[in-house]
Design an enzyme around this catalytic site. Structure first.
Site, PDB file in Angstrom:
ATOM      1  N   MET A   1       0.837  -1.198   0.000  1.00 44.72           N
ATOM      2  CA  MET A   1       0.000   0.000   0.000  1.00 44.72           C
ATOM      3  C   MET A   1       0.874   1.252   0.000  1.00 44.72           C
ATOM      4  O   MET A   1       1.993   1.233   0.472  1.00 44.72           O
ATOM      5  CB  MET A   1      -0.880   0.003   1.261  1.00 44.72           C
ATOM      6  CG  MET A   1      -2.124   0.846   1.105  1.00 44.72           C
ATOM      7  SD  MET A   1      -3.075   0.905   2.616  1.00 44.72           S
ATOM      8  CE  MET A   1      -4.260  -0.393   2.359  1.00 44.72           C
ATOM      9  N   CYS A   2       0.393   2.310  -0.561  1.00 47.84           N
ATOM     10  CA  CYS A   2       1.036   3.619  -0.556  1.00 47.84           C
ATOM     11  C   CYS A   2      -0.073   4.608  -0.882  1.00 47.84           C
ATOM     12  O   CYS A   2      -1.163   4.201  -1.275  1.00 47.84           O
ATOM     13  CB  CYS A   2       2.112   3.744  -1.637  1.00 47.84           C
ATOM     14  SG  CYS A   2       3.688   2.967  -1.217  1.00 47.84           S
ATOM     15  N   GLY A   3       0.212   5.875  -0.710  1.00 48.55           N
ATOM     16  CA  GLY A   3      -0.788   6.875  -1.063  1.00 48.55           C
ATOM     17  C   GLY A   3      -0.205   7.877  -2.035  1.00 48.55           C
ATOM     18  O   GLY A   3       0.974   8.244  -1.928  1.00 48.55           O
ATOM     19  N   ARG A  32      -2.197   4.993   4.685  1.00 45.36           N
ATOM     20  CA  ARG A  32      -1.788   4.259   3.492  1.00 45.36           C
ATOM     21  C   ARG A  32      -0.270   4.218   3.385  1.00 45.36           C
ATOM     22  O   ARG A  32       0.268   3.385   2.639  1.00 45.36           O
ATOM     23  CB  ARG A  32      -2.334   4.911   2.216  1.00 45.36           C
ATOM     24  CG  ARG A  32      -3.816   4.739   1.995  1.00 45.36           C
ATOM     25  CD  ARG A  32      -4.170   5.129   0.573  1.00 45.36           C
ATOM     26  NE  ARG A  32      -3.653   4.159  -0.366  1.00 45.36           N
ATOM     27  CZ  ARG A  32      -4.317   3.081  -0.771  1.00 45.36           C
ATOM     28  NH1 ARG A  32      -5.541   2.862  -0.345  1.00 45.36           N
ATOM     29  NH2 ARG A  32      -3.771   2.239  -1.610  1.00 45.36           N
ATOM     30  N   THR A 149       2.789   9.113   0.046  1.00 47.12           N
ATOM     31  CA  THR A 149       2.998   8.553   1.375  1.00 47.12           C
ATOM     32  C   THR A 149       3.355   7.089   1.179  1.00 47.12           C
ATOM     33  O   THR A 149       2.685   6.388   0.426  1.00 47.12           O
ATOM     34  CB  THR A 149       1.768   8.691   2.281  1.00 47.12           C
ATOM     35  OG1 THR A 149       0.733   7.810   1.814  1.00 47.12           O
ATOM     36  CG2 THR A 149       1.244  10.121   2.298  1.00 47.12           C
TER      37      THR A 149
END
Lengths: 301, 237
Positions: A1-3, A32, A149
């Site tokens: 996951m990442c944002g 995230r 993020t």
């Protein structure tokens, strides 16, 4: 996951509060990507013949005045840096290539985050909402910006491993996903003369774009090449001097939402990062289709 | 003329009320017969897990866009979202209904066992993935790999379907009114018989859709070729 968060100002009001809006978006994406955060902000173009360089020092007491004095001696002008936390932005009275070469030779202890006419990159390990405060994003103005993020899945959590990654003058890349052929591709690109500073998969994608652009491809061709040459999951956002582009892999597991009003165009991993923007509830909101390139540039909007 | 008084509507503003408190109150309402049956949720702001795990015949209206897993695991309740939904709306629904007035992101109605999911706009990829008995009606189109590994239930698409519709399907009835970009492994087109036409009309009626001609739908389902390993295919592995 990442944002991922991207914001493009269509009205002066949004441009004036660009950093504040981007900071609000990134803070929504804390969970995230709690490992690190970064932004690329496009603002204050330098005069022709000059260049803007974003530098990072891991030393919190680093004396940026030494760099300023050296630059003033090597080139014309008085390059007073704008210091933000661990980063400093210099306007150098020289073409990008000369400025970069001088910095590499005289200050190998510094990491060059970005070079161009308008781009500034800031990134750091740590919680995104802390990053937003430390780098005082609320007082930053600009035409457009990207943010990221990170929740690390395949390489270490350091400032160098954080996004955005510079991919050339005024270009940067942020990525949500993971690439599976990055080791082979890194070796191939190294043979083409592309250099890498980390073992990060996204840096390979950035290097791939740098190489394709250097070989004469335009941004659209370079990005569409990703669909063929990169194996893995990705939602990419690419910042350019004039705007940003969004691309998802054909499987499209990694989320993306686009939204547009008369005042702004926004891109984010989730709608909650867009919900904090003024007028979001009445925005035109949609999900970008897989393997389809979306581009916003000033000339087009 | 005798007038019935409107039942009370409990309004919860997520700008001021924590999401956990909303969900806890909705869960408690299932246990308390005197608690409100009608709820209205404002300012969802893209939050995840709005109105999940309901287990009572409540009516819940959500005014705005929601994040992931809205109305997940629903039993008995009727949830209506006046906005768009993020990933996995109504995932693993058991019964009741979930109506999305806007669009839905990927994996809408995933693994649903029962009830009705209606999406008035488009649904993204993997709509109805691993569905196990839920009925899903999409007024718009669905993305790629919808009804992937579907086991039971019905997916009715008034618009188009993306690539690999019904890939690796076990059972389930798939209906599409528009173009299908491609069928997935072991998914084939099947004959529309009278009982299927009746099923299409019934699903459209239950979804409250009266502007789509039920006569235009085509039916897709399992060829049942992947049910058993065939020794002749051993060389493929």
């Amino acid at each position: 996951m990442c944002g991922i968060a991207g914001l493009f100002a269509k009205s002066p009001g949004v441009a004036e509060q660009l950093g504040e809006h981007l900071g609000a978006m990134l803070s929504q994406l804390n969970d995230r990507g709690p490992d690190s955060a970064g932004v690329a902000i496009y603002r204050d173009p330098v005069p022709a013949g000059a260049s803007k360089v974003s530098l990072f020092s891991p030393d919190p007491r680093y004396e940026w005045g030494r760099v300023r004095d050296g630059l003033a001696g090597a080139f014309d002008g008085d390059p007073e840096p704008e210091v933000r936390a661990s980063h400093a932005v210099f306007v150098v009275d020289a073409e990008a290539e000369r400025a970069e070469a001088w910095l590499r030779e005289h200050h190998p202890e510094l990491r060059i985050m970005s070079v161009g006419e308008t781009i500034e990159i800031f990134k750091e390990a740590g919680l995104p909402s802390d990053f937003v405060r430390r780098f005082a994003l609320e007082d930053v103005q600009g035409s457009h910006a990207l943010g990221h993020t990170r929740m690390a899945t395949e390489s270490r959590v350091t400032t160098q491993h954080s996004h955005p990654f510079s991919t050339g003058l005024d270009l940067c890349l942020v990525h949500n996903g993971s690439l599976s052929n990055h080791n082979r591709l890194r070796r191939e690109l190294q043979r083409e003369g592309v250099t890498f500073q980390t073992d990060n998969d996204t840096e390979v994608a950035a290097g791939y774009l740098t190489w394709r652009l250097r070989e004469g491809a335009d941004l659209r061709e370079a990005l569409e090449g990703c669909l063929r040459d990169l194996d893995g999951f990705f939602t990419f956002a690419v910042g350019t001097a004039d705007g940003f582009a969004v691309l998802r892999d054909p499987i499209a597991c990694k989320p993306a939402v686009l939204a547009e009003t008369d005042d702004w165009v926004a891109m984010a991993s989730e709608y909650r990062a867009i919900a904090v923007l003024p007028g979001a509830e009445d925005a035109n909101v949609w999900e970008p289709a897989p393997a389809t390139l979306y581009v916003w540039e000033r000339a087009l909007v | 003329m005798a007038t019935e008084t409107e039942p009370a509507v409990e309004v919860v503003d997520l700008e001021h009320t924590p999401l956990r408190e909303l969900n806890a109150r909705l869960h408690a309402a299932a246990q308390e017969p005197d608690s409100p049956r009608r709820w209205r949720v404002s300012n969802p702001g893209g939050r995840h897990a709005v109105a999940v795990g309901l287990d009572a015949p409540l009516e819940v209206d959500v005014d705005g866009h929601v994040g992931y897993y809205c109305a997940g695991m629903n039993q008995h309740a009727a949830v209506r979202v006046h906005g768009n939904c993020g990933v996995g709306v109504a995932e693993n629904m058991m019964s009741g209904s979930v109506i999305v007035e806007g669009t839905a992101s990927q994996s809408a109605g995933a693994t649903g066992r029962g009830g009705l999911l209606v999406i008035r706009g488009d649904a993204s990829s993997r709509c109805g993935i691993s569905m196990k008995g839920v009925d899903i009606v999409v007024r718009g189109s669905v993305g790629h790999m919808s009804a992937f590994m579907a086991q039971k239930g019905r997916l009715l698409v008034c618009g188009d379907a993306g690539e690999a519709l019904g890939d690796s399907i076990y059972e389930a009835q798939l209906y599409a009114n528009g173009a299908v970009a491609g069928l997935g492994s072991d998914c084939i087109e099947k004959e529309m018989r009278a009982e299927h036409a009746a099923e299409v009309s019934e699903l459209l009626a239950r979804a409250g859709i009266d502007d789509v001609d039920p006569g235009g739908f085509r039916r897709y389902g399992s060829a049942r070729e992947l049910y058993n390993f065939k020794v002749d295919d051993a060389g493929e592995f």
